[in-house]
Structure formats: C-alpha cells, structure tokens
Design a protein around this motif. Structure first.
Motif, short mmCIF file in Angstrom:
data_model
loop_
_atom_site.label_atom_id
_atom_site.label_comp_id
_atom_site.label_asym_id
_atom_site.label_seq_id
_atom_site.Cartn_x
_atom_site.Cartn_y
_atom_site.Cartn_z
N ASP A 13 17.31 -40.66 158.59
CA ASP A 13 16.50 -41.86 158.80
C ASP A 13 16.63 -42.44 160.20
N LEU A 14 17.65 -42.06 160.94
CA LEU A 14 17.88 -42.63 162.26
C LEU A 14 17.67 -41.64 163.41
N VAL A 15 17.98 -40.37 163.18
CA VAL A 15 18.00 -39.40 164.28
C VAL A 15 17.04 -38.24 164.02
N ASP A 16 16.23 -37.93 165.02
CA ASP A 16 15.33 -36.78 164.98
C ASP A 16 16.07 -35.59 165.60
N TYR A 17 16.86 -34.91 164.79
CA TYR A 17 17.66 -33.79 165.28
C TYR A 17 16.79 -32.60 165.68
N TYR A 67 26.11 -44.53 163.24
CA TYR A 67 25.56 -44.21 164.56
C TYR A 67 25.60 -45.48 165.39
N SER A 68 26.53 -45.54 166.34
CA SER A 68 26.69 -46.77 167.13
C SER A 68 25.45 -47.06 167.97
N ASP A 69 24.72 -46.01 168.40
CA ASP A 69 23.51 -46.22 169.20
C ASP A 69 22.45 -47.01 168.44
N PHE A 70 22.47 -46.87 167.11
CA PHE A 70 21.48 -47.54 166.27
C PHE A 70 22.07 -48.70 165.48
N ASN A 71 23.39 -48.88 165.58
CA ASN A 71 24.09 -49.91 164.82
C ASN A 71 23.74 -49.80 163.34
N GLY A 72 23.76 -48.56 162.84
CA GLY A 72 23.44 -48.35 161.44
C GLY A 72 23.99 -47.02 160.95
N ALA A 74 23.43 -43.51 158.31
CA ALA A 74 22.46 -42.64 157.66
C ALA A 74 23.20 -41.42 157.13
N THR A 75 22.59 -40.71 156.20
CA THR A 75 23.21 -39.51 155.66
C THR A 75 23.33 -38.46 156.75
N TRP A 76 24.48 -37.84 156.79
CA TRP A 76 24.77 -36.80 157.79
C TRP A 76 24.66 -35.46 157.08
N TYR A 77 23.66 -34.69 157.43
CA TYR A 77 23.41 -33.38 156.81
C TYR A 77 24.17 -32.33 157.60
N ASN A 78 25.42 -32.11 157.21
CA ASN A 78 26.36 -31.36 158.02
C ASN A 78 27.08 -30.27 157.22
N LEU A 79 26.45 -29.79 156.16
CA LEU A 79 27.16 -28.90 155.25
C LEU A 79 26.73 -27.45 155.32
N ASP A 80 25.91 -27.09 156.29
CA ASP A 80 25.32 -25.75 156.28
C ASP A 80 25.84 -24.83 157.39
N ARG A 81 26.72 -25.31 158.24
CA ARG A 81 27.13 -24.57 159.44
C ARG A 81 27.72 -23.20 159.12
#
Length: 198
Positions: A13-17, A67-72, A74-81
């Motif tokens: 919701d915050l970052v366009d990876y 995310y300090s840049d957004f002061n909010g 969001a879910t971190w989708y980090n399980l596929d590496r």
C-alpha cells in the motif's frame, strides 16, 4: 553459461517495488549489460519497463513493516527469496533487492569468482559518519551477518542446499528466533541466510 539478474518486486500500500525494480533494471542494462527478470504478482507490467522476463507469482506476506519515509506501516512481502534457485532462468544468477542501486560495473567482478554462492558479510557507512558494527553480527552469539541484499550463485549443490536451508529456517522461524535470541519476530532473509551459512 547463461547469466542474468533476478529482482523480487511485490508492491504494497505504500511502496511501488515494481517501479523501483524497473528503474534498477535500466541501470543494470546500462552498467552490467545483463538481462533482468522480475518476479512479481502483477499480471500487467507497463510497456516502458525494461524487464527481459517477468515471472508472475502470488505474493506472500507475513509482517507489517514500518516505512519511516511514509510514517506508516504496510505488509512486507518478503517470503519468496529462497525460491530464486528454482525460478531463475539462468545458470549464474545475481539476486538484488528492488531498491539496490547499481551505479557501476563493479558487480560484474562477482561473476569471475570461482565460488558457487556469494553474499556480502559486512556493512559500513560510506560517509564514515556512523559505525555499523551492530549490523555486522546477529543475535547474542554474534553470528557474522550474511546479507541477502546482493547474492550471486551458480547452479550447484552448494547453492541449492543454501536456499533449501533458508526455506527450512523460514518454515520454522519461531524456533530459530528463540534458538538464536533474536528479539524481532519479523522474518528477514538476511537472518535466514546468516543461520543457513553458520
């Protein structure tokens, strides 16, 4: 031997990876002259994004990340590496975080190293203003940190076992954070890689 770069990019919701990975792909083409594969859940990728290959997979999230840049948060989708070993289209694969900045051809030297798996084991502040010693070790036992930010592997039993170990550690994350005295319950690929290589 085929060679290329893989970037995992799952938007939240915050970052366009995916946009971040596309910016990185243009730098990779310019500086490394290597093809780039993005692994994402997006079915449609903008035409102007310079990916050579797109692999579509459902995103898997576990934790909220602040995310300090957004002061909010969001879910971190980090399980596929750790699935990169099975998914990469290349025999010799450089795996990069979506926000890793490629600004020179220095990473090409990694392909010349005669090892089956490489990852950084040291972090430092390029400005020299801060000491990053706490980032170079994990847990009370001070295991030397292995960073999953930049990994390079060639298809081999060693690389396969490394990623299999990371997957096993992820599946049993609660056990491993208690075993290693990690206070943060958020799953991190860096921690899984560190444990896998210890």
């Amino acid at each position: 031997m085929t060679a290329g770069v893989v970037i995992f990019a799952y938007d939240n919701d915050l970052v366009d990876y995916v946009a971040m990975a596309a910016w990185s792909a243009s730098n990779i083409h310019r500086h490394l002259n290597l093809p780039v594969c993005v692994i994402t859940d997006l079915e449609t990728i903008p035409d102007h994004y310079e990916f050579d290959q797109v692999i579509v997979r459902p995103k898997r999230g576990q934790d909220l990340r602040y995310y300090s840049d957004f002061n909010g948060s969001a879910t971190w989708y980090n399980l596929d590496r750790m699935s990169v070993y099975a998914l990469s289209p290349w025999e010799h694969t450089l795996v990069l975080d979506a926000d890793y900045v490629v600004a020179s051809d220095k990473l090409l030297h990694l392909f010349e190293v005669k090892q089956d798996f490489l990852a950084h084991d040291h972090a430092h502040d390029v400005t020299g203003l801060e000491k990053f010693n706490q980032n170079n070790f994990m847990g009370p036992a001070c295991l030397p940190m292995s960073w999953a930010t930049v990994m390079l592997y060639r298809r081999s039993r060693i690389a396969e076992l490394t990623f299999d170990a990371m997957a096993m550690i992820q599946r049993n994350w609660t056990h491993y954070i208690m075993l290693h005295g990690i206070n943060d319950t958020t799953y991190r690929n860096d921690y899984a890689l560190t444990i896998a290589q210890s």
